[in-house]
Motif scaffolding. Structure first.
Motif, PDB file in Angstrom:
ATOM      1  N   TRP A   1       0.828  -1.206   0.000  1.00  9.79           N
ATOM      2  CA  TRP A   1       0.000   0.000   0.000  1.00  9.79           C
ATOM      3  C   TRP A   1       0.864   1.259   0.000  1.00  9.79           C
ATOM      4  CZ3 TRP A   1      -4.901  -0.075  -1.249  1.00  9.79           C
ATOM      5  CH2 TRP A   1      -5.641  -1.234  -1.038  1.00  9.79           C
ATOM      6  N   GLN A   2       1.964   1.227   0.722  1.00 10.10           N
ATOM      7  CA  GLN A   2       2.860   2.381   0.742  1.00 10.10           C
ATOM      8  C   GLN A   2       3.507   2.595  -0.620  1.00 10.10           C
ATOM      9  OE1 GLN A   2       5.176   0.893   3.967  1.00 10.10           O
ATOM     10  NE2 GLN A   2       4.018   1.971   5.543  1.00 10.10           N
ATOM     11  N   ALA A   3       3.925   1.504  -1.256  1.00 10.57           N
ATOM     12  CA  ALA A   3       4.497   1.615  -2.603  1.00 10.57           C
ATOM     13  C   ALA A   3       3.455   2.112  -3.595  1.00 10.57           C
ATOM     14  CB  ALA A   3       5.053   0.263  -3.039  1.00 10.57           C
ATOM     15  N   ALA A   4       2.221   1.620  -3.462  1.00 14.61           N
ATOM     16  CA  ALA A   4       1.146   2.069  -4.357  1.00 14.61           C
ATOM     17  C   ALA A   4       0.845   3.551  -4.147  1.00 14.61           C
ATOM     18  CB  ALA A   4      -0.110   1.232  -4.115  1.00 14.61           C
ATOM     19  N   GLY A   5       0.867   4.007  -2.889  1.00  8.57           N
ATOM     20  CA  GLY A   5       0.640   5.426  -2.620  1.00  8.57           C
ATOM     21  C   GLY A   5       1.683   6.296  -3.290  1.00  8.57           C
ATOM     22  N   LEU A   6       2.944   5.867  -3.232  1.00 10.48           N
ATOM     23  CA  LEU A   6       4.008   6.606  -3.914  1.00 10.48           C
ATOM     24  C   LEU A   6       3.753   6.650  -5.414  1.00 10.48           C
ATOM     25  CD1 LEU A   6       6.791   7.970  -4.076  1.00 10.48           C
ATOM     26  CD2 LEU A   6       7.812   5.674  -4.095  1.00 10.48           C
ATOM     27  N   GLY A   7       3.421   5.506  -5.997  1.00 13.94           N
ATOM     28  CA  GLY A   7       3.200   5.444  -7.435  1.00 13.94           C
ATOM     29  C   GLY A   7       2.042   6.310  -7.893  1.00 13.94           C
ATOM     30  N   LEU A   8       0.923   6.262  -7.176  1.00 14.37           N
ATOM     31  CA  LEU A   8      -0.260   7.028  -7.578  1.00 14.37           C
ATOM     32  C   LEU A   8      -0.026   8.531  -7.466  1.00 14.37           C
ATOM     33  CD1 LEU A   8      -3.072   4.845  -5.958  1.00 14.37           C
ATOM     34  CD2 LEU A   8      -2.588   5.111  -8.400  1.00 14.37           C
ATOM     35  N   THR A   9       0.634   8.972  -6.395  1.00 11.23           N
ATOM     36  CA  THR A   9       0.869  10.413  -6.241  1.00 11.23           C
ATOM     37  C   THR A   9       1.861  10.942  -7.277  1.00 11.23           C
ATOM     38  OG1 THR A   9       2.455   9.845  -4.481  1.00 11.23           O
ATOM     39  CG2 THR A   9       0.266  10.585  -3.796  1.00 11.23           C
ATOM     40  N   VAL A  10       2.842  10.131  -7.663  1.00 10.96           N
ATOM     41  CA  VAL A  10       3.764  10.554  -8.716  1.00 10.96           C
ATOM     42  C   VAL A  10       3.037  10.632 -10.062  1.00 10.96           C
ATOM     43  CG1 VAL A  10       5.802   9.872 -10.050  1.00 10.96           C
ATOM     44  CG2 VAL A  10       5.858   9.778  -7.556  1.00 10.96           C
ATOM     45  N   CYS A  11       2.174   9.671 -10.323  1.00 10.47           N
ATOM     46  CA  CYS A  11       1.360   9.740 -11.550  1.00 10.47           C
ATOM     47  C   CYS A  11       0.517  11.012 -11.563  1.00 10.47           C
ATOM     48  CB  CYS A  11       0.441   8.521 -11.645  1.00 10.47           C
ATOM     49  SG  CYS A  11       1.288   6.963 -12.010  1.00 10.47           S
TER      50      CYS A  11
END
Length: 422
Positions: free
Chosen positions: A290-300
């Protein structure tokens, strides 16, 4: 060396006996790594007059430092911090001094610079992984260890931000090569103080002991945090380049880039402190994707920013997931590692971040010449999302492997063979 029984907090971490002095010594030594990169770059440019040579020298330094990190960490596990770190620090400081000497005046052949630089990086003592191993020895409460790792991660981030500032002040009065001498002094003083700590000096290596930790279950367990760390490193290094390109295309200067990247670091520091302060009930292996996904979504989402202020806000939000993801990765690595391989397990996380960082810079540079900034940001965020998906699969595989590796109770074996106590 047991943890205090008070409510877990950052203050409780620093109240652990010997924690403050040991941590402070490690930070002095680790500041050397925040100083050395910019010093080496500027000193090489000044000595050779070539950015191409400087880039090659930096690549050699980074490769030898990062790729050999697990090997150096395994020496710490095998021989203990005092016997392994002290010789590395002496060699590293001596070679940095040699680099300072050969870059002080122009004219040194590029081959000589490259050889000395590669050898210097190969000797860099793994203070970060060793300090995290020491935290595991100092703190036995897992909730308090999470706070210790968060504190360690935020402090390390601040060192890498403040290191170039020290270099900027220093080169106003001296040659950039003086920064290499400063780095040598920091690593020597910090490492000597670190290994002189009774906590560190009391740790013995695994020489002569049976080595554990190479079972399939342990290997699969380490794959999940390594994958996320590599994805985070790739995403972050790509963002650095994309932010620079964004500023250039919109007519902003380098000061704007600095503020944007500072927002990323500030968000990471705040996110790390908040993550450490929360008493999580969800297991680390569940939180990590979930933490990795949060990073990915906010960068997108950052790729949709119309101007510098919205991009700065988006980067601050993205940063809030960076330190938590890396802290959780280190926690999982520590849980997975065998007692005699904890430093090496943490070093693999460092190696993964830096390897991903190298790939991210190259990939983003290639993409920028063929795609829009929005697409490039989406690709950078996608790397973190892919690592998040891989972490989910890895967590499931680890759970299955752990069940398969769990020994069958003796009573069950006796029942099957008709030898149960009746």
């Amino acid at each position: 060396m047991s943890a205090p029984l008070s409510r877990p907090s950052y203050a409780a971490v620093l109240r652990v006996p010997r924690a403050r002095s040991t941590f402070a010594a490690a930070l002095v030594g680790r500041l050397a790594y925040g100083v050395v990169s910019l010093s080496l770059l500027l000193a090489t440019v000044r000595a050779t007059g070539s950015y191409a040579v400087a880039g090659t020298v930096m690549a050699l330094f980074g490769a030898s430092t990062v790729l050999l990190l697990p090997l150096r960490a395994s020496l710490v596990d095998r021989y203990g911090p005092r016997r392994a770190l002290a010789p590395m620090a002496v060699l590293y400081a001596a070679l940095l001094s040699v680099l300072a000497a050969v870059t002080w005046r122009p004219g040194t052949p590029a081959v000589v610079l490259g050889a000395v630089t590669a050898l210097t990086g190969a000797c860099a003592p793994p203070l970060g992984p060793t300090m995290r191993m020491v935290w595991g020895e100092l703190v036995h409460d897992r909730r308090l260890l999470q706070r210790a790792y968060s504190l360690d991660g935020v402090a390390e981030e601040l060192l890498y931000v403040s290191g170039p500032v020290f270099v900027g002040v220093l080169i106003r009065f001296a040659s950039p090569s003086a920064g290499l001498l400063l780095s040598a002094a920091l690593i020597a003083a910090g490492t000597c103080a670190f290994v002189a700590s009774p906590v560190v000096g009391g740790l013995r290596g695994s020489s002569g002991r049976r080595q554990q930790g190479k079972s399939p279950a342990r290997q699969r367990g380490l794959l999940q945090p390594v994958l996320v760390a590599a994805g985070a490193g790739l995403t972050l290094s790509a963002v650095d380049l994309l932010v620079t390109a964004f500023a250039e295309r919109h007519g902003y200067g380098g000061d704007t880039v600095a503020w944007m990247l500072a927002a990323l670091s500030a968000g990471s520091a705040v996110g790390g402190l908040l993550n450490g302060a929360i008493d999580w009930r969800t297991p680390a292996r569940v939180r990590l994707p979930w933490q990795a996904a949060g990073l990915g979504l906010t960068v997108c989402a950052a790729g949709l920013a119309p101007g510098p202020w919205t991009l700065t806000a988006a980067l601050a939000c993205a940063g809030a997931f960076v330190a938590p993801a890396l802290t959780t990765a280190y926690l999982i690595a520590d849980e997975t590692a065998a007692p005699g391989a904890r430093t090496r397990a943490g070093a693999w996380i460092n190696t993964a971040v830096n390897a991903g960082s190298s790939c991210g810079a190259v990939t983003a540079g290639l993409l920028l010449s063929h795609a829009s900034l929005g697409v490039c940001f989406a690709a950078a965020g996608g790397a973190a999302l892919v690592s998040a998906a891989g972490a989910v699969v890895g967590a499931r595989g680890t759970a299955v492997a752990a069940v398969e590796a769990e020994p069958v109770p003796e009573a069950a074996l006796e029942a099957e063979s008709g030898r149960s106590g009746a």
